[in-house]
Design a protein around this motif. Structure first.
Motif, PDB file in Angstrom:
ATOM      1  N   LEU A   1      -2.746   4.609  -4.933  1.00  0.00           N
ATOM      2  CA  LEU A   1      -3.187   4.803  -3.744  1.00  0.00           C
ATOM      3  C   LEU A   1      -2.990   6.329  -3.315  1.00  0.00           C
TER       4      LEU A   1
ATOM      5  N   GLU B   1       0.813  -1.135   0.281  1.00  0.00           N
ATOM      6  CA  GLU B   1       0.224   0.092  -0.066  1.00  0.00           C
ATOM      7  C   GLU B   1       0.952   1.183  -0.032  1.00  0.00           C
TER       8      GLU B   1
ATOM      9  N   TYR C   1      -4.440   5.886   1.653  1.00  0.00           N
ATOM     10  CA  TYR C   1      -3.418   5.006   2.432  1.00  0.00           C
ATOM     11  C   TYR C   1      -3.462   5.273   3.755  1.00  0.00           C
TER      12      TYR C   1
END
Length: 102
Positions: free
Chosen positions: A37, A31, A42
């Protein structure tokens, strides 16, 4: 602020070592280096590991550092992560690792 970031990065491997399984660490790292993202997404994804505003700010700064990197650099970080998991073995010959890199 740098100390908070360092402590956060140190705490995740220790959390995995404590018996929870490294899937947590792998997920957070992925991630972190995922360029699709945003910092807001996040922060929402790692909310469970963020205890206060200082940690949240450090996490956003960390994510922003990775958003500023090229895709080549992010792929190299993925390779480094695989090497750190599987040690010094010849990771390129192992088919399951090659699948991770795709």
């Amino acid at each position: 602020m740098k100390l908070v970031t360092v402590l956060m990065l140190v705490a995740l491997p220790l959390y995995c070592y404590a018996g929870s399984g490294c899937a947590v660490l792998e997920e957070v790292v992925e991630e972190t280096i995922d360029p699709s993202l945003s910092t807001t997404e996040y922060l929402a994804a790692i909310r469970e590991y963020v205890s206060d505003d200082a940690t949240a700010k450090a996490a956003v700064e960390l994510k922003q550092c990775f958003l500023n990197q090229s895709n080549e650099t992010l792929n190299n970080i993925r390779v480094m992560q695989v090497i750190s998991i599987f040690g010094s073995e010849d990771y390129r010959e192992r088919s399951e690792i090659n699948c991770l890199l795709l």
